[in-house]
Design an enzyme around this catalytic site. Structure first.
Site, PDB file in Angstrom:
ATOM      1  N   HIS A  86       1.042 100.233  -6.741  1.00 21.17           N
ATOM      2  CA  HIS A  86       1.065 100.826  -5.510  1.00 21.17           C
ATOM      3  C   HIS A  86      -0.216 101.616  -5.250  1.00 21.17           C
ATOM      4  O   HIS A  86      -0.659 101.788  -4.088  1.00 21.17           O
ATOM      5  CB  HIS A  86       2.188 101.793  -5.597  1.00 21.17           C
ATOM      6  CG  HIS A  86       3.670 101.229  -5.696  1.00 21.17           C
ATOM      7  ND1 HIS A  86       4.768 101.482  -6.582  1.00 21.17           N
ATOM      8  CD2 HIS A  86       3.859  99.885  -5.541  1.00 21.17           C
ATOM      9  CE1 HIS A  86       5.639 100.544  -6.455  1.00 21.17           C
ATOM     10  NE2 HIS A  86       5.223  99.654  -5.739  1.00 21.17           N
ATOM     11  N   HIS A 137       8.613  89.805  -2.917  1.00 19.98           N
ATOM     12  CA  HIS A 137       9.496  90.128  -4.063  1.00 19.98           C
ATOM     13  C   HIS A 137       9.577  91.596  -3.666  1.00 19.98           C
ATOM     14  O   HIS A 137       9.086  92.412  -4.383  1.00 19.98           O
ATOM     15  CB  HIS A 137       9.066  89.722  -5.222  1.00 19.98           C
ATOM     16  CG  HIS A 137       8.989  88.433  -5.533  1.00 19.98           C
ATOM     17  ND1 HIS A 137       7.801  87.651  -5.005  1.00 19.98           N
ATOM     18  CD2 HIS A 137       9.550  87.522  -6.177  1.00 19.98           C
ATOM     19  CE1 HIS A 137       7.896  86.177  -5.318  1.00 19.98           C
ATOM     20  NE2 HIS A 137       9.056  86.276  -6.096  1.00 19.98           N
ATOM     21  N   SER A 179       7.523  99.011  -3.119  1.00 24.48           N
ATOM     22  CA  SER A 179       6.460  98.561  -2.078  1.00 24.48           C
ATOM     23  C   SER A 179       6.775  98.627  -0.590  1.00 24.48           C
ATOM     24  O   SER A 179       6.271  98.679   0.128  1.00 24.48           O
ATOM     25  CB  SER A 179       6.027  97.052  -2.557  1.00 24.48           C
ATOM     26  OG  SER A 179       6.965  96.255  -2.761  1.00 24.48           O
ATOM     27  N   GLU A 201      13.837  89.093  -0.898  1.00 26.33           N
ATOM     28  CA  GLU A 201      14.448  89.495  -1.759  1.00 26.33           C
ATOM     29  C   GLU A 201      15.843  88.704  -1.920  1.00 26.33           C
ATOM     30  O   GLU A 201      16.338  88.418  -1.198  1.00 26.33           O
ATOM     31  CB  GLU A 201      15.035  90.896  -1.734  1.00 26.33           C
ATOM     32  CG  GLU A 201      15.902  91.672  -2.854  1.00 26.33           C
ATOM     33  CD  GLU A 201      15.093  91.400  -4.137  1.00 26.33           C
ATOM     34  OE1 GLU A 201      14.041  91.828  -4.422  1.00 26.33           O
ATOM     35  OE2 GLU A 201      15.937  91.002  -5.030  1.00 26.33           O
ATOM     36  N   ASP A 258      13.845  83.037  -0.767  1.00 28.33           N
ATOM     37  CA  ASP A 258      12.673  82.885  -1.853  1.00 28.33           C
ATOM     38  C   ASP A 258      11.596  83.183  -1.069  1.00 28.33           C
ATOM     39  O   ASP A 258      11.153  82.555  -0.223  1.00 28.33           O
ATOM     40  CB  ASP A 258      12.885  81.548  -2.335  1.00 28.33           C
ATOM     41  CG  ASP A 258      11.789  81.169  -2.992  1.00 28.33           C
ATOM     42  OD1 ASP A 258      10.710  81.863  -3.560  1.00 28.33           O
ATOM     43  OD2 ASP A 258      12.107  80.166  -4.035  1.00 28.33           O
ATOM     44  N   GLY A 259      10.910  84.313  -1.840  1.00 26.09           N
ATOM     45  CA  GLY A 259       9.523  84.845  -0.944  1.00 26.09           C
ATOM     46  C   GLY A 259       8.400  83.737  -1.164  1.00 26.09           C
ATOM     47  O   GLY A 259       7.722  83.785  -0.377  1.00 26.09           O
ATOM     48  N   ASP A 302       4.898  89.930  -6.020  1.00 28.18           N
ATOM     49  CA  ASP A 302       5.147  90.786  -7.422  1.00 28.18           C
ATOM     50  C   ASP A 302       6.541  90.469  -7.829  1.00 28.18           C
ATOM     51  O   ASP A 302       7.621  91.052  -7.851  1.00 28.18           O
ATOM     52  CB  ASP A 302       5.257  92.260  -6.520  1.00 28.18           C
ATOM     53  CG  ASP A 302       5.798  93.435  -7.853  1.00 28.18           C
ATOM     54  OD1 ASP A 302       5.545  93.024  -8.867  1.00 28.18           O
ATOM     55  OD2 ASP A 302       6.300  94.263  -7.376  1.00 28.18           O
TER      56      ASP A 302
HETATM   57  N1  SAM Z   1       7.802  94.645  -5.151  1.00 27.31           N
HETATM   58  C1  SAM Z   1       8.703  95.654  -5.608  1.00 27.31           C
HETATM   59  C2  SAM Z   1       8.014  97.039  -5.487  1.00 27.31           C
HETATM   60  O1  SAM Z   1       7.014  97.308  -5.911  1.00 27.31           O
HETATM   61  O2  SAM Z   1       8.641  98.128  -5.371  1.00 27.31           O
HETATM   62  C3  SAM Z   1       9.388  95.401  -6.966  1.00 27.31           C
HETATM   63  C4  SAM Z   1       9.749  93.832  -7.094  1.00 27.31           C
HETATM   64  S1  SAM Z   1      10.495  93.428  -8.443  1.00 27.31           S
HETATM   65  C5  SAM Z   1       9.023  93.462  -9.770  1.00 27.31           C
HETATM   66  C6  SAM Z   1      10.916  91.814  -8.289  1.00 27.31           C
HETATM   67  C7  SAM Z   1      11.977  91.598  -7.253  1.00 27.31           C
HETATM   68  O3  SAM Z   1      11.983  90.148  -6.814  1.00 27.31           O
HETATM   69  C8  SAM Z   1      13.247  91.852  -7.807  1.00 27.31           C
HETATM   70  O4  SAM Z   1      14.023  92.743  -7.011  1.00 27.31           O
HETATM   71  C9  SAM Z   1      13.771  90.455  -8.056  1.00 27.31           C
HETATM   72  O5  SAM Z   1      15.376  90.283  -7.578  1.00 27.31           O
HETATM   73  C10 SAM Z   1      13.352  89.562  -6.952  1.00 27.31           C
HETATM   74  N2  SAM Z   1      13.281  88.254  -6.801  1.00 27.31           N
HETATM   75  C11 SAM Z   1      13.251  87.362  -7.865  1.00 27.31           C
HETATM   76  N3  SAM Z   1      13.208  85.906  -7.241  1.00 27.31           N
HETATM   77  C12 SAM Z   1      12.926  86.209  -6.179  1.00 27.31           C
HETATM   78  C13 SAM Z   1      12.283  85.075  -5.215  1.00 27.31           C
HETATM   79  N4  SAM Z   1      12.169  83.861  -5.488  1.00 27.31           N
HETATM   80  N5  SAM Z   1      12.317  85.471  -4.019  1.00 27.31           N
HETATM   81  C14 SAM Z   1      12.294  86.734  -3.338  1.00 27.31           C
HETATM   82  N6  SAM Z   1      12.762  88.135  -4.532  1.00 27.31           N
HETATM   83  C15 SAM Z   1      12.901  87.255  -5.625  1.00 27.31           C
END
Ligand code: SAM
Length: 300
Positions: free
Chosen positions: A19, A42, A102, A122, A150-151, A171
């Protein structure tokens, strides 16, 4: 699949590094009056309670943001002071109880008047509900969109952005090994679609070949595209603790994540000097013992 919940890790040393780099990058990108599109592939839940069950169970924020705030640095580097102010802006007391993820961090720095946009993705069934609810509280209207998609895949349709300026945070949780190859494939594809975007990738530094290879692959991709890059790592090291006697029923000791990295493609030219001043201070406060260190390199 989907056993990862960011609430256990919110505000840990890896979030601090991630961050801090994100804020320093956004500060620069939002200086130009033209609109910016930010994408968080993500996103997680958006904001986290540090006094909630999940954060208290893990205790990870104690070795991250809580320790940093408690240290009360007399003369923090500007990027560190900025990061601490952003976190403080979501808290009334000196001790942080809420930690902005984030999506909250990015939304705070975007400008309504410049018509900046934020696209959030997400997939977790619980976290997407939380994210939708949390973002609604910010009353940002059409500035922010949230999708349970899916991101990695969804990013493709957003590039190149109509604004011709973009910051993309990638992320993933890396709970499945394929995340590492998906990150490099995503960067390769994104650079083809929109070579001048600023891409930020967080990754864990752990003893597994895929994690070791990822920054090397990202460097190669940036170099092949002829784009500048910056790579920052923070290792807090192992805890210097006397081994404790294991009691019946105790959970086995898990050392947890000790190091992580941020890889930025097309970083602002201001990012390296800003991080060069902040990272040693981060290490001074968050460093725990054997293996602690920080690195900052750039190329292209
Ligand atoms: N970016 C966030 C932050 O800094 O506050 C933290 C994100 S965390 C490390 C990763 C997230 O990605 C999780 O909440 C998970 O459920 C989600 N996730 C997993 N696979 C994903 C995908 N294919 N597309 C989007 N989100 C996904």
């Amino acid at each position: 699949m989907f056993s990862y919940r960011h609430a256990f890790h919110a505000g840990n040393h890896a979030d601090v590094l991630k961050h801090l780099v994100l804020i320093a990058t956004l500060r620069h990108l939002t200086q130009k009056p033209t609109p910016l599109m930010a994408v968080d592939t993500h996103a997680g839940a958006g904001v986290y309670r540090l006094d909630g069950d999940q954060a208290e169970t893990s205790g990870e924020a104690q070795d991250g943001i809580v320790k940093l705030v408690a240290a009360g640095l007399a003369d923090p580097a500007p990027a560190l002071a900025d990061y601490l102010e952003v976190v403080a802006s979501f808290n009334r007391e000196d001790r942080p109880r809420l930690y902005p993820g984030s999506p909250f961090v990015i939304q705070k720095l975007l400008r309504a008047e410049a018509r900046d946009k934020l696209k959030l993705f997400e997939m977790h069934p619980t976290d997407i509900k939380a994210l939708v609810g949390h973002m609604a509280q910010l009353e940002a209207g059409r500035q922010v969109s949230v999708a349970r998609q899916d991101g990695f895949e969804s990013l493709k349709a957003l590039l190149p952005p109509p604004q011709r300026r973009a910051l993309v945070l990638i992320d993933p949780s890396y709970e499945i090994k394929s995340d590492y190859t998906k990150v490099s494939a995503c960067i390769q594809d994104s650079l083809k679609r929109f070579a001048t975007g600023t891409y930020l990738v967080w990754y864990p530094i752990i003893p597994r070949p895929e994690a070791h290879d990822l920054p090397r692959r990202l460097k190669t991709l940036a170099n092949q595209a002829g784009k500048p890059w910056l790579h920052a790592t923070l290792s807090v090291g192992q805890r210097d603790e006397a081994p404790q006697a294991q009691m019946p029923g105790d959970a086995p000791h898990r050392p947890g994540l000790t190091a992580s990295g941020m890889f930025v493609i097309n970083p602002p030219h201001t990012l390296k000097p800003v991080l060069a001043a902040a990272l040693p201070q981060l290490l001074q406060v968050l460093g725990r013992g054997r293996g602690k260190g920080q690195t900052l390199e750039s190329g292209g």
